[in-house]
Design an enzyme around this catalytic site. Structure first.
Site, short mmCIF file in Angstrom:
data_model
loop_
_atom_site.label_atom_id
_atom_site.label_comp_id
_atom_site.label_asym_id
_atom_site.label_seq_id
_atom_site.Cartn_x
_atom_site.Cartn_y
_atom_site.Cartn_z
N TYR A 24 0.84 -1.20 0.00
CA TYR A 24 0.00 0.00 0.00
C TYR A 24 0.88 1.26 0.00
O TYR A 24 0.66 2.18 -0.78
CB TYR A 24 -0.92 -0.01 1.23
CG TYR A 24 -1.73 1.25 1.37
CD1 TYR A 24 -2.82 1.48 0.52
CD2 TYR A 24 -1.40 2.22 2.31
CE1 TYR A 24 -3.56 2.65 0.62
CE2 TYR A 24 -2.14 3.39 2.42
CZ TYR A 24 -3.21 3.60 1.57
OH TYR A 24 -3.93 4.76 1.66
N GLU A 46 -11.27 5.30 5.15
CA GLU A 46 -10.72 6.29 6.09
C GLU A 46 -11.72 6.57 7.21
O GLU A 46 -11.34 6.77 8.36
CB GLU A 46 -10.35 7.59 5.38
CG GLU A 46 -9.16 7.48 4.42
CD GLU A 46 -7.81 7.23 5.11
OE1 GLU A 46 -7.74 7.31 6.35
OE2 GLU A 46 -6.85 6.94 4.39
N TRP A 54 -4.68 2.39 10.95
CA TRP A 54 -4.96 2.24 9.51
C TRP A 54 -4.70 0.81 9.07
O TRP A 54 -5.41 0.25 8.23
CB TRP A 54 -4.10 3.23 8.72
CG TRP A 54 -4.19 3.05 7.25
CD1 TRP A 54 -3.18 2.75 6.39
CD2 TRP A 54 -5.38 3.15 6.43
NE1 TRP A 54 -3.66 2.64 5.10
CE2 TRP A 54 -5.00 2.88 5.11
CE3 TRP A 54 -6.73 3.42 6.71
CZ2 TRP A 54 -5.92 2.89 4.04
CZ3 TRP A 54 -7.64 3.42 5.65
CH2 TRP A 54 -7.23 3.16 4.34
#
Ligand code: ZN
Length: 191
Positions: A24, A46, A54
């Site tokens: 990512y 998000e 995250w």
């Protein structure tokens, strides 16, 4: 450069034990996104992240794609109570009532924005005149939000979205490449 090479320097927040996270960071974070479904995906992810790491959300991303019809905002905006209950039972995603409700609600607003601006892409990128902001931060001075994320957050809230606070929106701006915040020591930092 070998993308799997763990010895090259990356942003300090990357967990080098997690291939998903490395991928990512190397291939997505800070790279411009213009596809509306992808822009919707990141907005939902998000929002789901709020209060969590995250990495937790990233690890569940595939489950989210399945659960949320490949992040097609049109389909998500039409989810009924039965689908909502189904999502609440889905162990593959973050089962938070408010977050799941807001995903559906935000999809409706997303569709309204598409109608008004022809695409969500043209709406969101207008805030930076279509050009990414390239910063040169270190892990010590990277901001969690900015004046611009305040403005975007306020506008999205006014339009009826939630889970779009300024910190979430700043993370969103980074994830879709509106701002490029790769730390100065990172190999992805633009020199
Ligand atoms: Zn980086």
């Amino acid at each position: 450069m070998n993308k799997e090479d763990k010895n090259i320097e990356r942003c300090s927040w990357v967990n080098l034990k997690n291939e998903i996270y490395i991928y990512y960071h190397d291939n997505e974070w800070g790279v411009e996104k213009h596809d509306d479904n992808e822009l919707f995906e990141m907005l939902i992810l998000e929002g789901a992240q709020a209060g969590l790491a995250w990495e937790t959300v990233l690890n569940k991303r595939y489950n989210y794609r399945i659960a949320f019809d490949n992040f097609d905002p049109k389909i998500v905006s039409n989810y009924d109570e039965q689908k909502y209950e189904e999502l609440l039972q889905n162990k593959g995603i973050i089962r938070n009532r408010l977050k799941i409700r807001s995903a559906i609600r935000n999809a409706k607003v997303f569709i309204e924005i598409q109608k008004e601006f022809a695409s969500f892409d043209s709406y969101i990128w207008a805030f930076v005149n279509g050009k990414p902001i390239v910063n040169s931060f270190t892990k010590e001075n990277a901001p969690a939000k900015t004046e611009l994320s305040d403005i975007i957050s306020k506008d999205l809230k006014k339009r009826g979205m939630n889970f779009v606070g300024s910190t979430i929106i700043y993370a969103y701006m980074q994830s879709i490449g509106m701002v490029n915040d790769h730390e100065i020591n990172c190999f992805k930092h633009k020199r």
